[in-house]
Scaffold this active site. Structure first.
Site, short mmCIF file in Angstrom:
data_model
loop_
_atom_site.label_atom_id
_atom_site.label_comp_id
_atom_site.label_asym_id
_atom_site.label_seq_id
_atom_site.Cartn_x
_atom_site.Cartn_y
_atom_site.Cartn_z
N HIS A 17 0.84 -1.21 0.00
CA HIS A 17 0.00 0.00 0.00
C HIS A 17 0.88 1.26 0.00
CE1 HIS A 17 -3.13 -2.56 2.36
NE2 HIS A 17 -3.64 -2.37 1.16
N LYS A 41 -18.49 -5.72 5.04
CA LYS A 41 -17.24 -6.31 5.53
C LYS A 41 -17.23 -6.28 7.05
CE LYS A 41 -13.64 -6.36 2.14
NZ LYS A 41 -12.23 -6.08 1.85
N ARG A 94 -1.53 -5.66 -8.02
CA ARG A 94 -0.45 -6.59 -7.68
C ARG A 94 -0.45 -7.76 -8.66
NH1 ARG A 94 -2.19 -7.87 -1.78
NH2 ARG A 94 -4.05 -8.05 -3.03
N SER A 131 -2.90 -7.81 3.14
CA SER A 131 -3.31 -7.61 4.54
C SER A 131 -3.79 -8.92 5.14
CB SER A 131 -4.42 -6.57 4.63
OG SER A 131 -3.96 -5.31 4.20
O1 PNS Z 1 -8.60 -3.06 0.42
P1 PNS Z 1 -9.75 -3.70 -0.31
O2 PNS Z 1 -10.58 -4.53 0.63
O3 PNS Z 1 -9.34 -4.44 -1.54
O4 PNS Z 1 -10.65 -2.46 -0.81
C1 PNS Z 1 -11.82 -2.68 -1.55
C2 PNS Z 1 -12.65 -1.40 -1.55
C3 PNS Z 1 -13.01 -1.01 -0.12
C4 PNS Z 1 -11.84 -0.28 -2.18
C5 PNS Z 1 -13.91 -1.68 -2.40
O5 PNS Z 1 -14.59 -2.77 -1.87
C6 PNS Z 1 -14.82 -0.47 -2.44
O6 PNS Z 1 -14.58 0.45 -3.18
N1 PNS Z 1 -15.88 -0.48 -1.59
C7 PNS Z 1 -16.80 0.61 -1.48
C8 PNS Z 1 -18.19 0.20 -1.99
C9 PNS Z 1 -18.36 0.54 -3.45
O7 PNS Z 1 -17.99 1.61 -3.90
N2 PNS Z 1 -18.95 -0.42 -4.17
C10 PNS Z 1 -19.08 -0.36 -5.60
C11 PNS Z 1 -17.78 -0.86 -6.20
S1 PNS Z 1 -17.92 -1.29 -7.79
#
Ligand code: PNS
Length: 166
Positions: A17, A41, A94, A131
């Site tokens: 990150h 989550k 990644r 993570s």
């Molecule tokens: O670190 P992560 O868990 O890979 O992050 C994923 C995250 C939180 C960036 C993604 O799940 C997200 O953007 N969630 C917010 C909800 C959202 O916008 N949903 C529509 C996405 S297409």
């Protein structure tokens, strides 16, 4: 001030990150790192506030604390981006598997509000860090000090003291 949004769970932030945030600062001058905490989550290791503290600590260690804002948001990433006036979303890539997921999210996000996503490749020697595996290794007493900033390694040691390990 122009900024770009780097959203994620950051549970906890790791050196992959940090690399992506460093690249975002180098390319765009300023970044906003946002801890997304949606109801979908559950079962996070660190609270949202602790994750933000650890992000700030990690950025200070990397010497880029002044160029990055750290926020938290419950909702859509595109709304988090709008809330901070971000020009676009920045995501780290990644693996090939990451690309599949990120591509779907980027296209979906664009379809909702017209917000673009820029991918930044994580540097090769940090590609493998996640993570999820950091949490798992720390929980069972393995060393993660090469994968996370010092403040995160300290927090994981506190979270999983040797006597409490499974
Ligand atoms: O670190 P992560 O868990 O890979 O992050 C994923 C995250 C939180 C960036 C993604 O799940 C997200 O953007 N969630 C917010 C909800 C959202 O916008 N949903 C529509 C996405 S297409």
């Amino acid at each position: 001030m122009a900024t770009v949004l780097n959203p994620g769970s950051f549970d906890p932030i790791h050196l992959g990150h940090v690399d992506v945030i460093e690249q975002a600062v180098e390319l765009f001058g300023h970044a906003t790192v946002t801890v997304m905490h949606n109801l979908e989550k559950t079962g996070a290791l660190f609270t949202v506030e602790r994750r933000m503290e650890l992000i700030r600590g990690a950025l200070a260690e990397a010497g880029i604390g002044g160029e990055v804002d750290v926020t938290a948001f419950a909702g859509l990433a595109v709304h988090a981006a709008a809330a901070v006036g971000a020009a676009f979303i920045v995501k780290g890539l990644r693996t090939a598997a990451d690309f599949e997921i990120e591509q779907q999210m980027a296209l979906t996000n664009y379809s909702v509000t017209g917000m673009h996503t820029v991918y930044l490749p994580c540097r090769a020697d940090r590609h493998y860090i996640s993570s999820r595996f950091v949490r798992e290794i720390a929980r069972y007493g393995g060393s993660v000090s090469h994968m996370v900033p010092r403040c995160v390694a300290d927090a994981l040691r506190e979270q999983f003291p040797p006597d409490d390990r499974p």
